[in-house]
Motif scaffolding. Structure first.
Motif, PDB file in Angstrom:
ATOM      1  N   LEU A 170     -37.661 -18.485  12.854  1.00 33.07           N
ATOM      2  CA  LEU A 170     -36.939 -18.523  14.129  1.00 33.07           C
ATOM      3  C   LEU A 170     -37.114 -19.864  14.827  1.00 33.07           C
ATOM      4  CD1 LEU A 170     -37.802 -14.950  15.453  1.00 33.07           C
ATOM      5  CD2 LEU A 170     -35.679 -15.705  14.360  1.00 33.07           C
ATOM      6  N   LEU A 171     -38.296 -20.465  14.726  1.00 30.80           N
ATOM      7  CA  LEU A 171     -38.521 -21.771  15.335  1.00 30.80           C
ATOM      8  C   LEU A 171     -37.681 -22.842  14.648  1.00 30.80           C
ATOM      9  CD1 LEU A 171     -42.382 -21.640  15.890  1.00 30.80           C
ATOM     10  CD2 LEU A 171     -40.641 -21.811  17.669  1.00 30.80           C
ATOM     11  N   ARG A 173     -34.812 -22.438  13.294  1.00 34.54           N
ATOM     12  CA  ARG A 173     -33.400 -22.241  13.640  1.00 34.54           C
ATOM     13  C   ARG A 173     -33.099 -22.514  15.106  1.00 34.54           C
ATOM     14  NH1 ARG A 173     -32.049 -16.487  10.891  1.00 34.54           N
ATOM     15  NH2 ARG A 173     -30.555 -16.499  12.610  1.00 34.54           N
ATOM     16  N   SER A 174     -34.115 -22.697  15.926  1.00 33.93           N
ATOM     17  CA  SER A 174     -33.901 -22.925  17.357  1.00 33.93           C
ATOM     18  C   SER A 174     -33.461 -24.368  17.592  1.00 33.93           C
ATOM     19  CB  SER A 174     -35.185 -22.636  18.136  1.00 33.93           C
ATOM     20  OG  SER A 174     -35.627 -21.305  17.904  1.00 33.93           O
ATOM     21  N   THR A 175     -32.531 -24.539  18.520  1.00 32.80           N
ATOM     22  CA  THR A 175     -31.985 -25.867  18.781  1.00 32.80           C
ATOM     23  C   THR A 175     -32.485 -26.489  20.076  1.00 32.80           C
ATOM     24  OG1 THR A 175     -30.046 -24.831  19.817  1.00 32.80           O
ATOM     25  CG2 THR A 175     -29.900 -25.364  17.471  1.00 32.80           C
ATOM     26  N   TRP A 178     -35.970 -24.238  25.310  1.00 31.33           N
ATOM     27  CA  TRP A 178     -36.054 -22.860  25.787  1.00 31.33           C
ATOM     28  C   TRP A 178     -35.889 -21.873  24.634  1.00 31.33           C
ATOM     29  CZ3 TRP A 178     -38.039 -21.367  30.193  1.00 31.33           C
ATOM     30  CH2 TRP A 178     -38.026 -22.243  31.291  1.00 31.33           C
ATOM     31  N   GLU A 179     -35.003 -22.208  23.676  1.00 28.04           N
ATOM     32  CA  GLU A 179     -34.845 -21.347  22.516  1.00 28.04           C
ATOM     33  C   GLU A 179     -36.124 -21.298  21.685  1.00 28.04           C
ATOM     34  OE1 GLU A 179     -32.732 -23.489  23.578  1.00 28.04           O
ATOM     35  OE2 GLU A 179     -30.781 -22.505  23.799  1.00 28.04           O
ATOM     36  N   ARG A 180     -36.818 -22.425  21.565  1.00 25.29           N
ATOM     37  CA  ARG A 180     -38.077 -22.447  20.822  1.00 25.29           C
ATOM     38  C   ARG A 180     -39.142 -21.614  21.531  1.00 25.29           C
ATOM     39  NH1 ARG A 180     -39.091 -25.797  16.835  1.00 25.29           N
ATOM     40  NH2 ARG A 180     -41.279 -26.025  17.420  1.00 25.29           N
ATOM     41  N   ALA A 183     -38.401 -18.060  20.824  1.00 27.38           N
ATOM     42  CA  ALA A 183     -38.765 -17.698  19.461  1.00 27.38           C
ATOM     43  C   ALA A 183     -40.270 -17.487  19.329  1.00 27.38           C
ATOM     44  CB  ALA A 183     -38.295 -18.782  18.485  1.00 27.38           C
ATOM     45  N   LEU A 209     -32.729 -15.254  25.628  1.00 26.84           N
ATOM     46  CA  LEU A 209     -32.663 -16.085  24.426  1.00 26.84           C
ATOM     47  C   LEU A 209     -33.511 -15.539  23.289  1.00 26.84           C
ATOM     48  CD1 LEU A 209     -32.958 -19.607  26.106  1.00 26.84           C
ATOM     49  CD2 LEU A 209     -30.886 -18.541  25.190  1.00 26.84           C
ATOM     50  N   ARG A 210     -34.345 -14.542  23.554  1.00 27.42           N
ATOM     51  CA  ARG A 210     -35.297 -14.085  22.546  1.00 27.42           C
ATOM     52  C   ARG A 210     -34.572 -13.463  21.355  1.00 27.42           C
ATOM     53  NH1 ARG A 210     -40.102 -10.044  24.209  1.00 27.42           N
ATOM     54  NH2 ARG A 210     -38.320  -8.648  24.543  1.00 27.42           N
ATOM     55  N   PRO A 211     -34.827 -13.965  20.150  1.00 26.45           N
ATOM     56  CA  PRO A 211     -34.143 -13.414  18.967  1.00 26.45           C
ATOM     57  C   PRO A 211     -34.815 -12.140  18.488  1.00 26.45           C
ATOM     58  CG  PRO A 211     -35.585 -15.208  18.319  1.00 26.45           C
ATOM     59  CD  PRO A 211     -35.683 -15.113  19.820  1.00 26.45           C
TER      60      PRO A 211
END
Length: 388
Positions: A170-171, A173-175, A178-180, A183, A209-211
């Motif tokens: 997931l990390l 794939r994060s861009t 905040w997405e990281r 994740a 944003l949490r996957p």
């Protein structure tokens, strides 16, 4: 005036745009689950498109893969997975030895599923099992090294190993920052996240944003509980490790993207439950083909054998004199009867082992580093002052 062709569901005009997951899987000769695993492993380059962040594949990428030597068999072989029994057969060892290696963290599952008895069935990449057998032939015969024997007997490292592996995916794939951060916090329960991030706006941003840690939500309450027990970190040391990472990334995001809007690009993870009271809350049992007696041990934090998270050194599973893989939290072992059916059952257990006096709660699990960099050590304890 230029006429536009009809738009298709999986592409742009006349199907000229990027392909959706179903269409891309058919073009590559993969089942949907195999396609998703290929994307997670980086064998297929996909991009997030649309309001829900759906993964799509450019036609040029489809062409590249189809032109590769050995297509489609070679691609399917790279994402082929097997369970414990089949994996042991491929490696030429007994299922019991395979299970001990997996419980000790030497073999890390890439996926899991639930069978009809709501038991967890761990799946392993064939490619990784064959590579391990070629690289570590001494672990396939004779007596296992002491660290692996102790690890297999005291705790099950498959759930934390899978969580570390999934979080690393997931990390990657994060861009955005905040997405990281979202994740890194994906393995934390909602209540634990509330404790770590008191600010409601920041917490809402991370929740948006949490996957998902695992796709395909179970249909029954019992299945949801079992899946949540695997995907959610409960051990205090593991919670501390992921919480520290998430907090560090949030501090970085405040500086780099202070006005970043709340986005629903990735649906929030389902479940999460209340904050754990601490202590191991997941028990894993493994039964043979004919049922019988199985060992049940509580989980503990470990990502030994899994792809290391940023800032971690990969663990060596092997030498006799090496340290025991990962941290050793207090675990309890007992025996129970398991009904027929293959798999590893998981169920929650309340309660925790109280922390020892003088324990350093600010360090990450052994073998890791703080997200800010540098290794942490025990805090100095002041000597007691005696009266005159």
């Amino acid at each position: 005036m230029t006429e536009r062709g009809p738009r298709t569901r999986d592409g742009g005009a006349d199907g000229a745009g990027p392909l959706g997951a179903d269409r891309a899987a058919r073009e590559l000769g993969l089942r949907r689950g195999e396609f998703e695993l290929a994307v997670d492993l980086g064998h297929v380059r996909a991009v997030a498109r649309g309001p829900l962040g759906a993964r799509r594949v450019e036609r040029s990428e489809i062409g590249r893969l189809r032109a590769a030597e050995g297509f489609p068999g070679a691609l399917r072989e790279r994402v082929r997975t097997v369970d414990t029994a089949r994996g042991a057969e491929l490696m030429g060892i007994s299922p019991g030895r395979f299970l001990r290696l997996a419980r000790a963290g030497a073999l890390v599952p890439v996926r899991f599923c639930l069978n009809r008895y709501r038991a967890v069935v761990w799946l392993y990449l064939v490619e990784e099992l064959l590579a391990f057998a070629a690289a570590e032939p001494l672990l396939l015969r004779g007596r296992l090294p002491l660290p692996l024997r102790l690890g297999a007997e005291s705790e099950d490292r498959r759930p934390p190993g899978w969580r570390a592996r999934r979080t690393a995916t997931l990390l990657r794939r994060s861009t955005g920052v905040w997405e990281r951060a979202a994740a890194a916090a994906a393995v934390l329960a909602d209540g634990e996240l509330e404790r770590l991030l008191p600010d409601g706006a920041e917490r809402s941003r991370l929740l948006a944003l949490r996957p998902r840690m695992a796709g395909g939500g179970p249909q029954t309450e019992r299945a949801r509980e079992v899946q949540e027990a695997v995907t959610t970190a409960r051990d205090p040391e593991e919670v501390l490790w992921y919480g520290t990472r998430a907090q560090a990334l949030v501090r970085l995001a405040r500086v780099l993207e202070p006005e970043a809007p709340v986005s629903a690009a990735v649906p929030p993870a389902t479940g999460g439950g209340r904050a754990p009271r601490g202590g191991p809350a997941v028990a894993h049992a493994t039964a043979g083909r004919d049922g019988g007696v199985a060992d049940v041990t509580t989980g503990s934090p470990s990502d030994a054998g899994a792809p290391p998270l940023p800032g971690q050194e990969p663990a060596r599973a092997g030498a006799e004199g090496s340290a025991r893989p990962g941290p050793a939290a207090g675990t309890a072992r007992r025996r129970t009867a398991v009904g027929k059916g293959r798999g590893e059952s998981v169920r929650g257990r309340p309660g925790r082992r109280p922390a020892r006096a003088g324990t350093d709660h600010g360090r990450p699990p052994r073998g890791g580093t703080h997200p800010e960099g540098g290794r942490s050590g025990p805090r100095p304890v002041a000597a007691p002052v005696r009266g005159a």
